[in-house]
Design a protein around this motif. Structure first.
Motif, PDB file in Angstrom:
ATOM      1  N   LEU A 180       7.773  -3.282   8.988  1.00 47.20           N
ATOM      2  CA  LEU A 180       7.269  -2.130   8.225  1.00 47.20           C
ATOM      3  C   LEU A 180       6.075  -2.482   7.362  1.00 47.20           C
ATOM      4  O   LEU A 180       5.288  -1.606   6.993  1.00 47.20           O
ATOM      5  CB  LEU A 180       8.404  -1.564   7.346  1.00 47.20           C
ATOM      6  N   ILE A 181       5.936  -3.766   7.023  1.00 46.60           N
ATOM      7  CA  ILE A 181       4.773  -4.192   6.225  1.00 46.60           C
ATOM      8  C   ILE A 181       3.753  -4.935   7.098  1.00 46.60           C
ATOM      9  O   ILE A 181       2.892  -5.667   6.603  1.00 46.60           O
ATOM     10  CB  ILE A 181       5.196  -5.064   5.015  1.00 46.60           C
ATOM     11  N   ASP A 182       3.880  -4.750   8.445  1.00 46.86           N
ATOM     12  CA  ASP A 182       2.984  -5.418   9.408  1.00 46.86           C
ATOM     13  C   ASP A 182       3.003  -6.931   9.219  1.00 46.86           C
ATOM     14  O   ASP A 182       1.957  -7.588   9.143  1.00 46.86           O
ATOM     15  CB  ASP A 182       1.536  -4.906   9.286  1.00 46.86           C
ATOM     16  N   GLU A 185       9.135   2.240   2.434  1.00 49.99           N
ATOM     17  CA  GLU A 185      10.097   2.506   3.505  1.00 49.99           C
ATOM     18  C   GLU A 185      11.108   1.367   3.625  1.00 49.99           C
ATOM     19  O   GLU A 185      12.297   1.599   3.890  1.00 49.99           O
ATOM     20  CB  GLU A 185       9.358   2.698   4.838  1.00 49.99           C
ATOM     21  N   ALA A 186      10.651   0.115   3.403  1.00 53.07           N
ATOM     22  CA  ALA A 186      11.565  -1.036   3.491  1.00 53.07           C
ATOM     23  C   ALA A 186      12.644  -0.928   2.422  1.00 53.07           C
ATOM     24  O   ALA A 186      13.830  -1.187   2.679  1.00 53.07           O
ATOM     25  CB  ALA A 186      10.771  -2.340   3.336  1.00 53.07           C
ATOM     26  N   LEU A 187      12.243  -0.538   1.197  1.00 52.17           N
ATOM     27  CA  LEU A 187      13.231  -0.384   0.107  1.00 52.17           C
ATOM     28  C   LEU A 187      14.221   0.733   0.404  1.00 52.17           C
ATOM     29  O   LEU A 187      15.388   0.665   0.001  1.00 52.17           O
ATOM     30  CB  LEU A 187      12.497  -0.107  -1.217  1.00 52.17           C
ATOM     31  N   GLU A 188      13.771   1.758   1.115  1.00 53.54           N
ATOM     32  CA  GLU A 188      14.660   2.872   1.458  1.00 53.54           C
ATOM     33  C   GLU A 188      15.631   2.479   2.587  1.00 53.54           C
ATOM     34  O   GLU A 188      16.797   2.883   2.592  1.00 53.54           O
ATOM     35  CB  GLU A 188      13.838   4.089   1.900  1.00 53.54           C
ATOM     36  N   LYS A 189      15.165   1.691   3.538  1.00 53.56           N
ATOM     37  CA  LYS A 189      15.978   1.396   4.719  1.00 53.56           C
ATOM     38  C   LYS A 189      16.944   0.227   4.522  1.00 53.56           C
ATOM     39  O   LYS A 189      17.912   0.103   5.268  1.00 53.56           O
ATOM     40  CB  LYS A 189      15.057   1.087   5.912  1.00 53.56           C
ATOM     41  N   VAL A 190      16.681  -0.638   3.559  1.00 56.12           N
ATOM     42  CA  VAL A 190      17.497  -1.844   3.435  1.00 56.12           C
ATOM     43  C   VAL A 190      18.962  -1.519   3.120  1.00 56.12           C
ATOM     44  O   VAL A 190      19.870  -2.265   3.503  1.00 56.12           O
ATOM     45  CB  VAL A 190      16.899  -2.798   2.373  1.00 56.12           C
ATOM     46  N   ILE A 191      19.178  -0.385   2.510  1.00 54.13           N
ATOM     47  CA  ILE A 191      20.565  -0.011   2.147  1.00 54.13           C
ATOM     48  C   ILE A 191      21.436   0.222   3.385  1.00 54.13           C
ATOM     49  O   ILE A 191      22.653   0.082   3.343  1.00 54.13           O
ATOM     50  CB  ILE A 191      20.556   1.242   1.232  1.00 54.13           C
ATOM     51  N   ALA A 212       1.767  -0.228   1.846  1.00 57.98           N
ATOM     52  CA  ALA A 212       2.463   1.067   1.862  1.00 57.98           C
ATOM     53  C   ALA A 212       3.843   0.963   2.507  1.00 57.98           C
ATOM     54  O   ALA A 212       4.731   1.783   2.237  1.00 57.98           O
ATOM     55  CB  ALA A 212       1.621   2.102   2.610  1.00 57.98           C
ATOM     56  N   GLY A 213       4.049  -0.033   3.346  1.00 56.99           N
ATOM     57  CA  GLY A 213       5.327  -0.190   4.030  1.00 56.99           C
ATOM     58  C   GLY A 213       6.460  -0.623   3.129  1.00 56.99           C
ATOM     59  O   GLY A 213       7.640  -0.536   3.508  1.00 56.99           O
ATOM     60  N   ILE A 214       6.161  -1.085   1.913  1.00 58.34           N
ATOM     61  CA  ILE A 214       7.213  -1.530   0.988  1.00 58.34           C
ATOM     62  C   ILE A 214       8.175  -0.377   0.668  1.00 58.34           C
ATOM     63  O   ILE A 214       9.393  -0.563   0.635  1.00 58.34           O
ATOM     64  CB  ILE A 214       6.595  -2.095  -0.317  1.00 58.34           C
TER      65      ILE A 214
END
Length: 878
Positions: free
Chosen positions: A844-846, A868-874, A864-866
């Motif tokens: 997500l962060i290339d 989405e990563a914080l949202e998906k890690v859960i 910008a990918g950070i």
């Protein structure tokens, strides 16, 4: 008969027929721009067939190391899948240069096979050329009539142009040939189907073992044929196939040429190889057999190429060697489950097996082993990276078919083989679009062909029979006549004209030294010579235009400024070679060099970094030899034996004649054909610019001499003056710089303390932000810290709570980074893996990354990918 005895029997037989026995030429060609490697026995004798030189004897025999992996003769993709194709093989050859012809060649071939080796005459078939009316070449009646004396007519086969007309290339000497084939099938198989019907049909037990080529014609650029002034014999017998016939086996790999290597692979891997005699093996066993055949074949090719001076690299011949080795590594990785370097362990077996006849593999054993081991380790890392890239491709694929273009990108950019990709995709339930892959591959080949496309005209000969002489050791200017010219048109260089002179002061590129530049001057015009090279014993001068009148007299003038600078660098190379051997040890040997007017580059064998102190000693040693004003002592046309007895250094991978040129500067004694100063004082000064690794066990030094050193010190003076000005012209510049460093260290410590305090403060705040989800203490946040501080914070927070899952992100220098900590009890009990988390969310962060199951980090490009990563890690714990 053992393979060693078969080789000796062949050479002894032809020695008894008046042949001079010569050693194999190096497998890597250095003076033939039309070939990368010796791909046939005749390659080292091309100049004699072309009439550009005189052989030491009109009859010669040898066994030649050959390599067929590129161009017209390319057996690479067949290796391993059948039992008789190889990359490197030995070609036993006997040659006649204008001496005997068909009668003797065929009679001796039959005598050797049936009377010396006692092969069964009833198993042998022969072929002769059927003729080609379109080219006005008649049926080879003479060969037919000779064979009738030895072989029943029903075992004499007519062959077409493809099978029985041999050509050196698109142009050059060629002629009809007569092959000898052997049928190694069982009596029952022979009774059921005649061997005659299986000749040249790719049957694994009905194979060609000997080819007698009768060089009668020259193929011109327009495709037409003309008769050669003399008739030659060029024969080649496949040593490995002959061993198969003599040892009563049906596979080259079941001969003692390969069995010691196979036994070593079995010992290393714990897997078994089944001989060709074992039928109906399982699919799994067949894959193992193919992999082992690939490995034992390829290690021979790679080891001998390295021993002859060709290191693996990313271009040219070095790329081909790297590709062969990587193919072997990949087969081991995929089918033998070898995840650590192991092919290098086969070199000792190879050296013991072939060192008696090919001493280079024995003397270079340690270097070859080290280079292969380093290449293996490097490519295994590449394979690991490729697996991660493939995971990303799969994750981005809709459906279960991966784009063929993506698979080609992995292959082309990262060296990831398509069949390994296919295997991994199959395990994941995916496939790839093969037609798209082939389309991309064909586009690449077309680009490559277009880039290397060369159109070469025939030579226009103005002065027939002239033997060109080189006068450049004594003169830089001389009266000359043009003896032949031709036009060459290439995509790379455009239209160039190649010019041969009756004599020349121009040194042709060789021995690491670049070719001379200069001019051809007549009464009316001046033609620039932009390069000089040697091809098939001709010194060729390159020009962008031809003189208006090519029949007048010219004066050839070498650019003496460039020549002088080059000679200083070349002589300094010799002095440095001696210094390195004196200071580092006599294991140091030259492994490559470049000598041009601007600098010198010297590659040498040494197994550790050369320290600064050792480099200073080398510099001091070379400069002391310069200051000693050592006079050049030159021995021209000295017997090679005498030169070696005088202590001259000979380089592995170089082809030396019976007479050589020996260069002495004091204790420095080397065989060398290059241009040198008359006295070391002319070099003025020697300065090392850089030292570093080229490959495992190979170091490279770059250095300068003469005016380049003066320019170097002027630049150093200018830089020093600018530093002083920046520092406000202190009286003691070293003291001023030291003071700056002290201040910087103090400030760094203060910053570290401030960061620590900030981390501690953040830690206290973040501990209150934990959520409990499914019994797991979960935290996912972005923080304003450096990458290293974020990493420390993630570990500090994670270890402060049981059952914790911590995911932190931050941005440093506009690059996002992510870190994941998972308590060990969650790793063991719930199977969570921090490395997998980072690999997936890193997309997500290339970016990418990895680490241990309990802690991993990654870095990327897309800030910008950070979010989405914080949202998906859960999702990992939900």
């Amino acid at each position: 008969m053992k393979s060693q005895d078969i080789r000796k029997a062949y050479l002894n037989f032809f020695e008894s027929k008046g042949h001079l026995i010569v050693p194999s030429a190096p497998i890597v060609l250095k003076d033939d721009p039309t070939l990368m490697f010796n791909n046939s026995g005749m390659a080292q004798f091309k100049e004699y067939f072309l009439g550009n030189g005189t052989p030491k004897s009109p009859r010669i025999a040898d066994t030649q190391k050959c390599l067929r992996v590129s161009g017209k003769h390319n057996d690479l993709e067949d290796v391993g899948f059948d039992t008789y194709h190889h990359t490197m093989f030995e070609m036993l050859g006997n040659w006649s240069f204008g001496d005997y012809f068909k009668k003797e060649a065929l009679a001796w071939a039959w005598e050797f096979l049936t009377e010396v080796l006692k092969l069964d005459k009833d198993r042998l078939y022969v072929s002769v050329f059927e003729g080609n009316p379109a080219e006005n070449v008649a049926f080879d009646q003479e060969a037919w009539d000779i064979w009738k004396q030895y072989v029943p007519e029903d075992r004499i086969i007519l062959g077409n142009k493809k099978d029985n007309f041999w050509e050196m290339g698109d142009q050059g000497p060629c002629g009809p040939c007569s092959e000898i084939h052997i049928d190694l099938r069982t009596d029952a198989e022979r009774a059921a189907v005649s061997g005659r019907d299986l000749v040249n049909a790719d049957h694994p037990q009905v194979v060609e073992i000997w080819n007698n080529v009768f060089m009668e014609f020259n193929r011109k650029a327009d495709g037409s044929l003309e008769k050669l002034p003399a008739q030659h014999v060029d024969t080649g017998m496949g040593f490995e196939r002959l061993c198969m016939a003599m040892q009563n086996v049906t596979s080259n790999y079941d001969t003692d040429v390969f069995t010691p290597l196979i036994e070593k692979v079995e010992q290393i891997t714990g897997l078994k190889y089944t001989s060709n005699e074992v039928k109906n093996v399982s699919e799994e066993q067949n894959k193992t057999n193919i992999a082992i055949r690939v490995i034992v074949d390829h290690v021979r090719a790679v080891a001998f190429a390295i021993a002859d001076g060709q290191l693996p690299s990313n271009t040219g011949a070095g790329y081909v060697i790297r590709r062969i080795l990587r193919r072997a590594i990949r087969y081991g990785f995929t089918f033998l489950n070898t995840k650590e370097p192991f092919i290098n362990k086969l070199v000792e077996v190879l050296a013991n097996q072939m060192g008696e006849f090919f001493p280079e593999i024995k003397s270079q054993q340690q270097l070859v082993t080290n280079v292969i081991r380093e290449e293996e380790a490097s490519f295994l890392r590449t394979l690991d990276q490729g697996l991660q890239l493939l995971d990303k491709v799969v994750a981005e694929t809709n459906g279960n078919e991966v784009s063929g273009a993506k698979v080609f990108e992995l292959y082309d950019t990262f060296g990831f083989p398509k069949d390994l990709t296919a295997l991994i995709l199959k395990e994941k339930g995916f496939s790839y679009n093969e037609s798209d892959f082939e389309s991309e591959l064909q586009k690449q080949k077309a680009r490559s062909r277009a880039a290397s496309e060369v159109s070469t005209e025939d030579w226009s000969v103005l002065i027939p029979g002239n033997v060109e002489t080189f006068v450049g050791y004594d003169q830089t200017e001389n009266e000359v006549k043009i003896t032949r010219i031709r036009k060459v048109d290439s995509k790379k260089d455009g239209i160039l004209y190649q010019i041969v002179l009756d004599n020349t002061p121009f040194y042709p590129e060789g021995g690491g030294q670049v070719g001379d530049k200069g001019t051809l001057v007549s009464a009316n015009e001046t033609i620039d010579i932009i390069d000089t090279k040697k091809e098939n014993n001709l010194i060729i001068h390159f020009a962008k235009q031809l003189p208006e009148n090519i029949e007048v007299d010219f004066v050839a003038k070498v650019n003496t400024d460039l020549r002088t600078s080059t000679s200083k660098n070349h002589s300094a190379t010799h002095l440095m070679h001696l210094a390195l051997r004196n200071i580092l040890g006599t294991h140091v040997e030259q492994k490559g060099s470049l000598v041009n007017p601007n600098y010198l580059r010297f590659d040498f064998s040494h197994f550790s970094k050369v320290s600064d102190d050792e480099l200073r000693q080398v510099e001091a040693s070379v400069n002391s030899q310069i200051e000693a004003q050592l006079q050049l002592v030159e021995h021209r046309n000295i017997p090679i034996k005498e030169a070696l007895e005088k202590g001259a250094m000979a380089l592995f991978g170089e082809k030396y004649g019976d007479s050589v040129r020996m260069i002495e500067f004091g204790e420095s004694k080397e065989l060398c054909g290059g241009i040198h100063v008359k006295n070391t004082a002319e070099i003025w000064h020697f300065k090392i610019i850089s030292e570093g690794a080229v490959a495992a066990g190979i170091r490279r030094i770059e250095a300068i001499t003469g005016d380049a050193v003066k320019d170097f010190y002027k630049n150093q003076e200018t830089t020093l003056a600018e530093i002083k000005e920046t520092l406000k012209n202190p009286q003691d510049i070293l003291k001023s710089v030291a003071s700056l460093q002290d201040d910087n260290a103090k400030l760094k410590k203060q910053i570290e303390q401030l960061v620590k305090e900030k981390v501690d403060g953040l830690k206290d705040n973040l501990l209150a932000d934990f959520q409990v989800i499914n019994g797991i203490n979960f935290l996912a946040k972005q923080v304003d810290l450096s990458m290293s501080a974020t990493k420390d914070l993630a570990q500090a927070i994670g270890t402060s709570k049981p059952n914790s899952f911590v995911f932190l992100a931050s941005v440093e220098d506009n690059a996002p980074n992510i870190h994941c900590y998972i308590s060990k009890e969650l790793v063991t009990e719930k199977g969570l893996n921090a490395g997998n988390v980072i690999r997936e969310l890193g997309k997500l962060i290339d970016g990418n990354g990895g680490g241990q199951p309990f802690f991993a980090s990654g870095k990327g490009k897309n800030v910008a990918g950070i979010k989405e990563a914080l949202e998906k890690v859960i999702n990992y714990i939900k």
